[in-house]
Write an enzyme that holds these catalytic residues in place. Structure first.
Site, PDB file in Angstrom:
ATOM      1  N   HIS A 131       0.880  -1.176   0.000  1.00  0.00           N
ATOM      2  CA  HIS A 131       0.000   0.000   0.000  1.00  0.00           C
ATOM      3  C   HIS A 131       0.920   1.230   0.000  1.00  0.00           C
ATOM      4  O   HIS A 131       2.022   1.173   0.561  1.00  0.00           O
ATOM      5  CB  HIS A 131      -0.833  -0.048   1.288  1.00  0.00           C
ATOM      6  CG  HIS A 131      -1.896   0.992   1.396  1.00  0.00           C
ATOM      7  ND1 HIS A 131      -1.634   2.288   1.756  1.00  0.00           N
ATOM      8  CD2 HIS A 131      -3.232   0.918   1.198  1.00  0.00           C
ATOM      9  CE1 HIS A 131      -2.773   2.974   1.796  1.00  0.00           C
ATOM     10  NE2 HIS A 131      -3.754   2.160   1.455  1.00  0.00           N
ATOM     11  N   ASP A 208       3.165  -4.478   7.862  1.00  0.00           N
ATOM     12  CA  ASP A 208       1.920  -3.718   7.741  1.00  0.00           C
ATOM     13  C   ASP A 208       0.772  -4.710   7.912  1.00  0.00           C
ATOM     14  O   ASP A 208       0.478  -5.498   7.012  1.00  0.00           O
ATOM     15  CB  ASP A 208       1.890  -3.043   6.362  1.00  0.00           C
ATOM     16  CG  ASP A 208       0.544  -2.380   6.071  1.00  0.00           C
ATOM     17  OD1 ASP A 208      -0.381  -2.501   6.887  1.00  0.00           O
ATOM     18  OD2 ASP A 208       0.440  -1.744   4.998  1.00  0.00           O
ATOM     19  N   GLN A 211      -4.454  -5.282   6.783  1.00  0.00           N
ATOM     20  CA  GLN A 211      -5.443  -6.208   6.203  1.00  0.00           C
ATOM     21  C   GLN A 211      -5.457  -7.567   6.902  1.00  0.00           C
ATOM     22  O   GLN A 211      -6.245  -8.427   6.530  1.00  0.00           O
ATOM     23  CB  GLN A 211      -5.175  -6.406   4.705  1.00  0.00           C
ATOM     24  CG  GLN A 211      -5.382  -5.166   3.874  1.00  0.00           C
ATOM     25  CD  GLN A 211      -6.832  -4.663   3.905  1.00  0.00           C
ATOM     26  OE1 GLN A 211      -7.763  -5.402   4.190  1.00  0.00           O
ATOM     27  NE2 GLN A 211      -7.003  -3.386   3.621  1.00  0.00           N
ATOM     28  N   LYS A 234     -10.288  -0.567  10.620  1.00  0.00           N
ATOM     29  CA  LYS A 234     -10.402  -1.841   9.895  1.00  0.00           C
ATOM     30  C   LYS A 234     -10.647  -2.997  10.859  1.00  0.00           C
ATOM     31  O   LYS A 234     -10.937  -4.113  10.454  1.00  0.00           O
ATOM     32  CB  LYS A 234      -9.141  -2.100   9.066  1.00  0.00           C
ATOM     33  CG  LYS A 234      -8.938  -1.072   7.949  1.00  0.00           C
ATOM     34  CD  LYS A 234      -7.847  -1.513   7.024  1.00  0.00           C
ATOM     35  CE  LYS A 234      -7.193  -0.359   6.299  1.00  0.00           C
ATOM     36  NZ  LYS A 234      -7.935   0.112   5.143  1.00  0.00           N
TER      37      LYS A 234
HETATM   38  N1  PMP Z   1      -1.838  -0.674   4.515  1.00  0.00           N
HETATM   39  C1  PMP Z   1      -2.778  -1.451   3.969  1.00  0.00           C
HETATM   40  C2  PMP Z   1      -2.422  -2.840   3.527  1.00  0.00           C
HETATM   41  C3  PMP Z   1      -4.080  -0.967   3.822  1.00  0.00           C
HETATM   42  O1  PMP Z   1      -5.018  -1.741   3.258  1.00  0.00           O
HETATM   43  C4  PMP Z   1      -4.380   0.346   4.253  1.00  0.00           C
HETATM   44  C5  PMP Z   1      -5.776   0.907   4.109  1.00  0.00           C
HETATM   45  N2  PMP Z   1      -6.357   0.694   2.863  1.00  0.00           N
HETATM   46  C6  PMP Z   1      -3.361   1.110   4.830  1.00  0.00           C
HETATM   47  C7  PMP Z   1      -2.105   0.557   4.942  1.00  0.00           C
HETATM   48  C8  PMP Z   1      -3.598   2.500   5.313  1.00  0.00           C
HETATM   49  O2  PMP Z   1      -4.494   2.519   6.384  1.00  0.00           O
HETATM   50  P1  PMP Z   1      -5.028   3.891   6.972  1.00  0.00           P
HETATM   51  O3  PMP Z   1      -5.571   4.677   5.804  1.00  0.00           O
HETATM   52  O4  PMP Z   1      -6.099   3.476   7.927  1.00  0.00           O
HETATM   53  O5  PMP Z   1      -3.909   4.586   7.633  1.00  0.00           O
END
Ligand code: PMP
Length: 416
Positions: A131, A208, A211, A234
């Site tokens: 991400h 990270d 997910q 999440k």
């Molecule tokens: N890493 C991953 C794998 C994600 O799916 C996400 C959210 N889509 C994030 C980081 C970022 O999360 P946040 O926007 O809640 O900081």
């Protein structure tokens, strides 16, 4: 209807009606609401919503400051939430958990603080599946010290190609930062193999977990990573709070990220000294209500029957994947099977832009996400601009999957 039947006994033992009733939105929005975007944000569970409301209406005071009873109660509740989050992650101690605003904030702390230990020419190894929030902070911090970013490529199924670790990891590799589960392919990374590579050269391993956490408690000790980041929204809690777990010995060595109140030991105009972790990384007023909601969600989730939920989620993912394969012009991306995969499927509808797909599905009450999902390098590696993603969580049912599949048949009939 073309959906394949699910394995007969997959969700035996799970009272889905009772589980769904713990998520107020399903009662509020009724049966024609099919929420398939939990990878973007999970729906809030009752335990979290009640904790948030209780704090804001009956227990609101700043934490770590006041000596009056209300403030002391708020501080204790905040520290209890930290302990609940630590337990969900399998951390040895609550003080290993830093409360952040979410994964993005957590990964920015990780990148900023770890890069302070790097020299020009040192390497940070990421992957093409990350991400953007596990790419850009490393680029920003790495540029300041002259560190070089490298990336693990993807294999044919869109998984991290860990066979390439041998050639990518060297004595120059100081940090490896990878996703536990991809937010586009759903592929689960074999963290054990990455850990072996990291340990072979003494690199710090950052994971990270955004997910991964919605699919059951984590064991950071068994994973053997050094830092682990995730977002509360999440994990069926409120937006605004998340966490960064940092192995204690490492946390003690790291410099602060943001400066301000509550992260100091002593401040003088000539210079300051800093509090011990986790407070060193928590400058200013934290997101108190959302943190309490996150603690409540973690505590409630920890008590659920995860083997049954996992079977249920994967049976639905199987139904979804099998159904997608029967619709002409739809190509699922990512791993072919359900092995080492979270219950999300991204796909391409030939000749139709994902935004149009999502809009037509919305007319049927089906919520999906279209775009690059903040993972442009991954899409580029797969030769795509964008995709449509359907992501499942513990509260989804067969009606949700079937509504999506029927909607997609209609999309293909009308537009493809
Ligand atoms: N890493 C991953 C794998 C994600 O799916 C996400 C959210 N889509 C994030 C980081 C970022 O999360 P946040 O926007 O809640 O900081």
């Amino acid at each position: 209807m073309t959906a394949a039947p699910p394995p007969a006994s997959a969700s035996d033992g799970l009272d889905l009606g009772a589980l769904r009733s713990e998520f107020p939105i399903f009662t509020a929005r009724g049966p024609r609401f099919h929420y398939l975007d939990s990878a973007a944000t999970g729906q809030i569970c009752r335990a979290a919503a009640e904790a948030l409301l209780a704090y804001e209406t009956r227990g609101r005071a700043n934490v770590k400051r006041g000596v009056y009873r209300l403030a002391d109660e708020a501080t204790q509740a905040f520290e209890r939430a930290r302990a609940e989050i630590a337990a969900y992650l399998g951390a040895r101690e609550a003080r290993e958990v830093v409360i952040t605003s979410g994964t993005t904030h957590a990964l920015n702390i990780a990148a900023h603080c770890l890069c302070a230990r790097l020299r020009a020419g040192d390497e940070i190894l990421l992957s093409l599946a990350e991400h953007h929030s596990n790419i850009v902070p490393w680029q920003l911090a790495g540029e300041r010290v002259g560190a070089v970013i490298r990336a693990i490529p993807l294999d044919r199924e869109g998984r991290l190609d860990l066979d390439r670790l041998g050639e990518l990891v060297s004595r120059r590799t100081k940090v490896i930062a990878v996703t536990h589960c991809s937010n586009v392919t759903g592929a689960v990374t074999d963290i054990g193999r990455v850990r072996e590579a990291a340990q072979s050269v003494g690199a710090v391993l950052v994971v990270d977990g955004a997910q991964r956490v919605p699919h059951g408690p984590v064991d950071v000790q068994a994973l053997g990573c050094d830092l682990y980041a995730f977002s509360g929204h999440k994990l069926f809690a409120a937006t605004g709070a998340g966490a960064l777990w940092i192995r204690r010995e490492l946390a003690e060595e790291l410099p602060p990220f943001l400066g301000g109140g509550e992260m100091i030991r002593r401040v003088a105009i000539e210079g300051s000294t800093f509090a011990a972790p986790p407070h060193r990384f928590e400058a200013g007023t934290p997101p108190i209500g959302p943190a309490l909601a996150l603690g409540a969600a973690a505590a409630w989730l920890a008590g659920l029957d995860w083997p049954a939920i996992h079977a249920h989620e994967m049976a639905l993912a199987g139904r979804l994947l099998a159904g997608l394969r029967t619709i002409r012009g739809i190509r699922p991306i990512g791993p072919e099977g359900l092995q080492a995969r979270t219950p999300l499927v991204s796909f391409v509808v030939d000749g139709v832009h994902p935004h149009d797909v999502c809009q037509l599905l919305d007319e049927r009450g089906v919520c999906t996400r279209g775009g690059h999902h903040c993972a442009q390098p991954l899409h580029e590696a797969l030769g795509l601009e964008a995709s449509t993603r359907a992501s499942l969580a513990l509260y989804n049912d067969e009606a949700d999957v079937d509504a999506l599949l029927e909607g997609l048949e209609d999309v293909v009939r009308r537009l493809a």
